[in-house]
Design an enzyme around this catalytic site. Structure first.
Site, short mmCIF file in Angstrom:
data_model
loop_
_atom_site.label_atom_id
_atom_site.label_comp_id
_atom_site.label_asym_id
_atom_site.label_seq_id
_atom_site.Cartn_x
_atom_site.Cartn_y
_atom_site.Cartn_z
NE ARG A 74 -3.14 2.71 2.69
CZ ARG A 74 -3.17 3.45 3.76
NH1 ARG A 74 -2.63 3.04 4.89
NH2 ARG A 74 -3.72 4.66 3.72
CG HIS A 118 -0.87 8.98 3.45
ND1 HIS A 118 -0.93 7.61 3.68
CD2 HIS A 118 -0.52 9.53 4.63
CE1 HIS A 118 -0.62 7.37 4.94
NE2 HIS A 118 -0.37 8.53 5.54
CD GLU A 163 -4.27 7.80 9.94
OE1 GLU A 163 -4.01 6.73 10.51
OE2 GLU A 163 -3.58 8.84 10.10
CG ASN A 296 -4.67 3.61 8.94
OD1 ASN A 296 -4.82 2.60 8.26
ND2 ASN A 296 -4.23 4.74 8.44
CE1 TYR A 298 0.68 2.51 13.54
CE2 TYR A 298 -1.24 3.83 12.99
CZ TYR A 298 -0.06 3.24 12.61
OH TYR A 298 0.40 3.36 11.33
CD GLU A 345 -1.18 4.12 8.31
OE1 GLU A 345 -0.81 4.49 9.46
OE2 GLU A 345 -1.37 4.90 7.37
#
Length: 440
Positions: A74, A118, A163, A296, A298, A345
Site C-alpha cells: 500500500r 495521504h 485518515e 488504521n 495503533y 496500518e
C-alpha cells in the site's frame, strides 16, 4: 479456523514520508514541503526533502519487499508530483515514476494498493483555500481521473483518503501538522463536507474508468475496548458517538455519510445553524457503494471502570500497547457497517539501531505484532470479514511532526547513508505470511 486462504499480507508507506526528491522532475511544493521549510514545526527542523530517497531507490526497495515475502504494498501517490497546477496540467515525469513503481511491483507479483491522498496537498490548492474551498472536490476529481487513466489498467485497489480525521484534526484544528491551521467548528464542518464530496467524485471516476476496481477509504481509529463484557454496548455507543464537541475525531462523522448515506443526526441537530448546506444529490454522490473500509489502528481506549496502571507498556511515542484494540475496532465496524475490512496500518515505533553484529534486533516489535495479530485473528474467527493486514511501515521514514526519531519500519533506514537493513521483525513477519498466520 483462522485467516481466509486469500488473506492479503502487506506493508504500507506514504509518498511524502519516503520519496524525497521534493523538487525534482517537475514536482511542485506541497503543504508539507512548505510547513517543514518554514522551520519550528517539526522535531529537529527535519524535512522530507530526501527522506528515504525512495524516488531513486524504488527498485531496491521493491526487490526487498519481495525477499521479505510481501504479497501487497500500500503506497500513496503524491498529488503535487502528478498535477502541476490547479488547472490540471499533468507532469509526465511524475506519471513515469509511478508507472515504473507499479511495473516493478507486478514483476515481483506484489499487488499494488494505491492511496490517492495521504496528506500532501499541493500548495497551489492550499493558496486557493484548500479543503475549505468547495471547488477542491472538482480538483480532486480531475486528479483521480489522471490516476485512473494512467494506472487503472494495472492497479485495481484504490483508497480515496487516508485518515481524514488526522489531516483535519492535526492540520486544521490543532495546527500541529501542515498546513498549521487552528480553525473553528463551522470551518471544520465545511472542510469535512468538501472531503466527503471529493471522495464521492473520486469513487464516481474510478467506477467509470476502472470498472473492475475495488474502492474504499481508510480511517484512523482508537477503538473503544469494553473493560468487562457488561461494557460492550457502552463501548459500541462510545465508538460512534458524534456531537458538536467531537466532530473531527468521530468515526461516524467520516463513515456514516459514505456507508449509510447520512450524517449523524445528533451532529445535525447540534450544528444546524452552522452545518454546510447539502442536497439529496450530494448525499447520493457521497454514499456510492464502496467495497471495503480500511482501519488504521495503533491505540485503544477502555470503556468502563479502568485505571491505567503505572508502568504500562507503551511505544516510543508514548502510545499505550492495547492489542484488544484490533479485535474490537473490527468488531464495532462490522456491527455498524457490515463491510469487508482491511487493517491498512498497524505497527510499533521502537528505539531501533544497528547492533554491532550489523543486525537490528527488535524483539519488542515482534511481540507487539504477535499480540495484535492474535487479536485480529480472533475477530476473524468471530465472523468479521477481515480481508488483509498492512504493517506500518515497510521502512523507517519521516514521521510527520515527530521527524525522524520514531522508527516504525520493518526495514531500518540509515538516513545518512540510505542503507536499508531488514529488522528481525521483518523476517518474523515473513514467516507469518508464509504460514498465513497459522504459526501465531
Amino acid at each position: 479456523m483462522g485467516f481466509n486462504k486469500d488473506f492479503v499480507w502487506g506493508a504500507a508507506t506514504a509518498s511524502f514520508q519516503i520519496e524525497g526528491a521534493w523538487n525534482e522532475d517537475g514536482k511542485v511544493p506541497g503543504i508539507w514541503d512548505v510547513f517543514c521549510h518554514e522551520g519550528g514545526h517539526v522535531h529537529n527542523d527535519s524535512t522530507g526533502d530526501v527522506a528515504c530517497d525512495h524516488y531513486h531507490h524504488y527498485k531496491e526497495d521493491v526487490k526487498l519487499m519481495s525477499e521479505l515475502g510481501l504479497k501487497a504494498y500500500r503506497f500513496s501517490i503524491s498529488w503535487p508530483r502528478i498535477l502541476s497546477d490547479v488547472n490540471g496540467s499533468v507532469n509526465q515525469k511524475g506519471i513515469d515514476f509511478y508507472n515504473n513503481l507499479i511495473d516493478e511491483l507486478l514483476k515481483y507479483n506484489i499487488t499494488p494498493y494505491v492511496t490517492l491522498y495521504h496528506w500532501d496537498l499541493p500548495y497551489y490548492a492550499y493558496l486557493r483555500g484548500g479543503w475549505l474551498n468547495p471547488e477542491i472536490s472538482d480538483w480532486f476529481e480531475k486528479y483521480t481521473e489522471v490516476i485512473a487513466q494512467n494506472f487503472g489498467d494495472r492497479v485495481k485497489h484504490f483508497i480515496t483518503f487516508n485518515e481524514p480525521s488526522v489531516f483535519v484534526g492535526c492540520g486544521m484544528m490543532q495546527g500541529t501538522h501542515a498546513p498549521g491551521l487552528k480553525l473553528g467548528t463551522r470551518d471544520l464542518l465545511n472542510a469535512g463536507h468538501n472531503i466527503h464530496m471529493a471522495h464521492g467524485k473520486a469513487v464516481r471516476v474510478l467506477r467509470k474508468l476502472v470498472p473492475d476496481a475495488q474502492v474504499g477509504i481508510t480511517v484512523a481509529e482508537m477503538p473503544a475496548i469494553p473493560n468487562t463484557p457488561a461494557d460492550e454496548e457502552a463501548a459500541y455507543e462510545s465508538q460512534f458517538f458524534c456531537g458538536k464537541g467531537n466532530i473531527v475525531w468521530s468515526s461516524s462523522f467520516w463513515c456514516d455519510p459514505i456507508i449509510l448515506g447520512k450524517y449523524p443526526q445528533q451532529l445535525l441537530d447540534e450544528c444546524k445553524d452552522i452545518f454546510p448546506g447539502f442536497t439529496d444529490e450530494d448525499m447520493k454522490l457521497i454514499s456510492q457503494k464502496i467495497d471495503f473500509v480500511g482501519l488504521n489502528i495503533y491505540q485503544g481506549r477502555y470503556v468502563g471502570e479502568w485505571v491505567r496502571p503505572d508502568g504500562m507498556a507503551h511505544n516510543e511515542l508514548g502510545w499505550d500497547i492495547k492489542p484488544e484494540a484490533l479485535r474490537w475496532g473490527v468488531k464495532h465496524f462490522t456491527k455498524r457497517y457490515k463491510m469487508p475490512i482491511y487493517i491498512t496500518e498497524n505497527g510499533l515505533t521502537c528505539h531501533d539501531w544497528v547492533s554491532l553484529d550489523g543486525k537490528v534486533h527488535d524483539p519488542n516489535r515482534i511481540d507487539f505484532l504477535h499480540r495484535y495479530l492474535l487479536c485480529l485473528r480472533k475477530a476473524a474467527e468471530e465472523g468479521c470479514d477481515v480481508r488483509g493486514y498492512f504493517q506500518w511501515s515497510f521502512m523507517d521514514n519521516f514521521e510527520w511532526a515527530a521527524g525522524y526519531n520514531p522508527r516504525f519500519g520493518m526495514v531500518f533506514c540509515d538516513y545518512q547513508t540510505l542503507k536499508r537493513t531488514p529488522k528481525d521483525s521483518a523476517y518474523w513477519y515473513k514467516s507469518v505470511i508464509e504460514n498465513n498466520g497459522e504459526n501465531l
